[in-house]
Design an enzyme around this catalytic site. Structure first.
Site, PDB file in Angstrom:
ATOM      1  N   GLY A 149       0.576   5.260  -0.025  1.00 44.12           N
ATOM      2  CA  GLY A 149       1.798   4.303  -0.676  1.00 44.12           C
ATOM      3  C   GLY A 149       3.069   4.779  -0.509  1.00 44.12           C
ATOM      4  O   GLY A 149       4.137   5.557  -0.379  1.00 44.12           O
ATOM      5  N   CYS A 150       4.067   2.812  -1.227  1.00 43.92           N
ATOM      6  CA  CYS A 150       5.201   3.177  -1.122  1.00 43.92           C
ATOM      7  C   CYS A 150       5.423   4.230  -1.720  1.00 43.92           C
ATOM      8  O   CYS A 150       6.741   4.855  -1.422  1.00 43.92           O
ATOM      9  CB  CYS A 150       5.536   1.212  -1.445  1.00 43.92           C
ATOM     10  SG  CYS A 150       5.261   0.779  -3.044  1.00 43.92           S
ATOM     11  N   TYR A 151       5.519   4.231  -2.967  1.00 46.75           N
ATOM     12  CA  TYR A 151       6.105   5.242  -4.339  1.00 46.75           C
ATOM     13  C   TYR A 151       5.822   6.380  -3.429  1.00 46.75           C
ATOM     14  O   TYR A 151       6.818   7.574  -3.835  1.00 46.75           O
ATOM     15  CB  TYR A 151       4.945   5.003  -5.569  1.00 46.75           C
ATOM     16  CG  TYR A 151       5.638   3.637  -5.858  1.00 46.75           C
ATOM     17  CD1 TYR A 151       6.939   4.030  -6.931  1.00 46.75           C
ATOM     18  CD2 TYR A 151       5.067   2.963  -6.684  1.00 46.75           C
ATOM     19  CE1 TYR A 151       7.658   2.315  -7.517  1.00 46.75           C
ATOM     20  CE2 TYR A 151       5.376   1.633  -7.508  1.00 46.75           C
ATOM     21  CZ  TYR A 151       6.914   1.537  -7.771  1.00 46.75           C
ATOM     22  OH  TYR A 151       7.250   0.926  -8.872  1.00 46.75           O
TER      23      TYR A 151
END
Length: 349
Positions: A149-151
């Site tokens: 995921g991006c986070y």
């Protein structure tokens, strides 16, 4: 040799970003694109910036049988959809890079954090967790990749040198992150409307954001503690910009660590030596520096007054946080130089 690729879910932001990056890839050619609600429409009509690159390529409804013999499929489907199709996809396509969350976590963690049963838990083990800077060996040992995921990409890369070296306590880490609105996807939603999001900042997912599990899993794999236990308190925020993530993480030094800012910066530079997409600097990172690029910009500080380590990361949530990392992983799966088709140079101003 040119590798043949499909992009599934081409009408969303991550699908479109994957198409944009692959348009400049010298070794991968997109020959198939799917979009359930836009079947029959040309890619260039959905995204005018792609009109020249993709000509008359039209989106079609997803049918795994159409993908027979392709070399790689980039899956940018809504949450849960990958599970429905993955058994058929992996029979027909040599390599799958799933940009969604369906295959990132072990079954028990997935069901705990997502509150639902996994439809094909027996397939989870065939996917490597695709954070190349930390798990390049594992990626090479698998045929398929679950894109982080991006986070988590921002938080994990900002903390990895600290956790791997045992310089901080793995329990009690705090991570705050700011994200652009594109992270919510392209579907209409009230919080993403201009009049709601402009001139406003909003925290969400308090105490139980699903990406927390990825952070603890990946960082736990780096620890030398008996159980690999890592505990992160993560709070995400949406701010009124289109792209970008800025993650600020806080941790307490381990009991025997003798730290200084200079020592930590040197450790980060050593840890990420030769990593093509990691920039370590004394400068506080800004999201604009990563805009449009596959780079992550890092810095670190030690605050003697509060006895706290502060680590900061900036990246583009649609590139290194999603589609760029997917292309990087595909390059590894196909035996290409992992930088092919990608750049660490952002767009400023």
């Amino acid at each position: 040799m040119t590798w043949k690729a499909a992009v599934l879910g081409a009408s969303g932001y991550t699908g479109a970003e994957t198409l944009r990056l692959l348009a400049g890839h010298q070794d991968i050619e997109v020959v198939h694109a799917t979009a359930q609600t836009h079947a029959g429409e040309r890619v260039g009509d959905l995204f005018p910036n792609l009109a020249k690159a993709y000509g008359d390529l039209r989106c079609v409804a997803l049918d795994p049988a159409d993908l027979d013999g392709l070399d790689v499929a980039f899956v940018a489907l809504p949450h849960g959809e990958s599970q429905r199709h993955m058994a058929e996809l992996t029979k027909r396509v040599a390599h799958v890079v799933d940009i969604g969350a369906d295959f990132r976590l072990p079954q028990d963690a997935y069901e705990q954090w997502y509150g639902e049963r996994h439809q094909v838990p027996e397939m989870i083990g065939s996917f490597a967790y695709g954070l190349p800077e930390l798990f390049r060996v594992e990626i090479a040992e698998h045929s398929h990749v679950a894109n982080p995921g991006c986070y988590p990409t921002a938080v994990i890369l900002s903390l990895a040198p600290l956790v791997a070296s045992g310089l901080v306590e793995p329990i009690g880490i705090v991570a705050d992150a700011l994200s652009g609105i594109s992270g919510a996807g392209r579907s209409a939603a009230l919080p993403s409307m201009f009049s709601e999001a402009n001139e406003s900042a909003r925290a969400y997912g308090l105490l139980n954001h699903r990406h927390t599990a990825e952070m603890e899993m990946a960082l736990g794999a780096l620890t030398s503690t008996p159980n690999g236990d890592v505990q992160v308190l993560f709070t995400p925020h949406v701010v009124p910009m289109t792209r970008g993530i800025l993650a600020t993480c806080y941790a307490k030094p381990s009991s025997d660590a003798q730290l200084s800012t200079q020592l930590l910066l040197e450790r980060y530079r050593d840890f990420y030596t030769d990593e093509p997409f990691v920039v370590v600097s004394e400068r506080p990172p800004v999201t604009k520096a990563a805009f449009g690029s596959n780079a992550v910009h890092l810095t670190v500080r030690f605050d003697e007054r509060t006895n706290t380590v502060v680590a900061i990361a900036a990246l583009d949530n649609l590139v290194k946080g999603a589609s760029g990392q997917a292309v990087q992983n595909a390059n590894l799966l196909l035996g290409l130089d992992e930088t092919t088709g990608l750049t660490a140079t952002g767009i400023m101003p």
